[in-house]
Design a protein around this motif. Sequence first.
Motif, short mmCIF file in Angstrom:
data_model
loop_
_atom_site.label_atom_id
_atom_site.label_comp_id
_atom_site.label_asym_id
_atom_site.label_seq_id
_atom_site.Cartn_x
_atom_site.Cartn_y
_atom_site.Cartn_z
N PHE A 318 120.75 0.31 112.51
CA PHE A 318 120.08 0.49 111.22
C PHE A 318 120.38 1.90 110.75
O PHE A 318 120.55 2.81 111.56
N GLY A 319 120.49 2.07 109.45
CA GLY A 319 120.81 3.42 108.98
C GLY A 319 120.86 3.50 107.47
O GLY A 319 120.32 2.63 106.76
N ALA A 320 121.54 4.55 106.99
CA ALA A 320 121.57 4.83 105.56
C ALA A 320 122.19 3.65 104.82
O ALA A 320 123.01 2.90 105.34
N GLY A 321 121.76 3.52 103.58
CA GLY A 321 122.22 2.41 102.74
C GLY A 321 121.11 1.93 101.82
O GLY A 321 121.20 2.05 100.64
N LEU A 322 120.04 1.41 102.39
CA LEU A 322 119.83 1.16 103.83
C LEU A 322 120.69 0.00 104.31
O LEU A 322 120.88 -0.97 103.57
N THR A 323 121.18 0.11 105.53
CA THR A 323 121.92 -0.97 106.16
C THR A 323 121.24 -1.30 107.47
O THR A 323 120.63 -0.44 108.09
#
Length: 331
Positions: A318-323
Amino acid sequence: MRPSLRPVCIAGTGACAPKQVLSNAELAQRVDTDDAWIVSRTGIRERRVAGPGETCSELGAGAAKHALEMAGLDAHQVDCIVVATITPDTVFPSTAAYIQRLLGCDRTAGFDLSAACSGFVYGLTVASSLVAAGTYDNVLLVGAEVMTSITDPLDRNTCILFGDGAGACLLRPAAKGEPSEILHSILRVECDDQVLVVPAGGSNLPASHDTVEARQHYMKMQGRATFRFAVTSFKSLFEETLEAAGITQERLRWIVPHQVNQRIIEAAAKRTGFPTERIAVNLDRFGNTSAAGIPMCLDELVREGKLERGDHVLFVAFGAGLTWGSVLVRW
Ligand code: UT7
């Protein structure tokens, strides 16, 4: 995976980290923090920092060489290089292009993929689909990051978390009798440009004297919101993937999660009931290396003989994007 597609095997893994170690005590000399706070809030004790010559592509190529060696292949046999990164050497050429030159591949495709900390699970889905469909036989997947290049050294909210490194996998069709297969993948994106963002340097806000002065070329992060998002997505990915693949958590040997924060991993383990001893972690020594964390951690499991052919392993990120996303693999 549909029966008409070829089952895919991860035949080799590799990792490469910069030489320079940055301890919590050293960080405490730069910003207002201390070792006890960082360890108790994150589980991180030290991280690696890229020095001169340790570019994203150099680290990626280092990891890729180890993966090729384990798979028993040489650079001329690579058909495609997929690099998951948000810290490429340059906007263009792609980091995949630099890695082609460093490895000396002479008939390969290559491109970069941007999904921040979810980069490895996105990359694994794309790379394995290329092999499964019969488009390519040998696909090199690299997760490589120089996170310190976009981390504000004076922002204690972020500079304690991130480090540099690279991990790689070589994917090829499974041979007859090999149990290996990519069993299920989930990928998601929902735009939120407030929680985690590098505001300047893209076409929306090109780099200028003013953006540099305002430190907008560095990432901005809302820590609490990211924390909540990570715990929630870990749990939902875990449940959805196992249900879709029809396997129980007892049959899962390992979870290799995005190397985000020990407290996030423990909170997610508590909510899912999955034992923390079977959640692989390297963040204590490398911090959060974004797309590189999962393949670096996977390489440790493989080289320590903790993952055997036929075992089930789940990657969640999970991370920036959000993705966010997951891939379930029969090793
Ligand atoms: O790949 C995704 C990348 N993002 C992440 O992994 C971030 C996920 N979030 C986290 O890991 C945590 O939110 C942090 C580690 C960033 C922060 O931990 P927290 O328990 O959420 O702390 P907080 O932000 O609520 O801050 C608590 C206190 C504050 O002081 P006050 O307002 O209570 O007086 C902060 O100013 O801790 C302070 N603080 C620090 N103190 C010492 C914040 N950073 C630090 C620091 N050292 N480095």
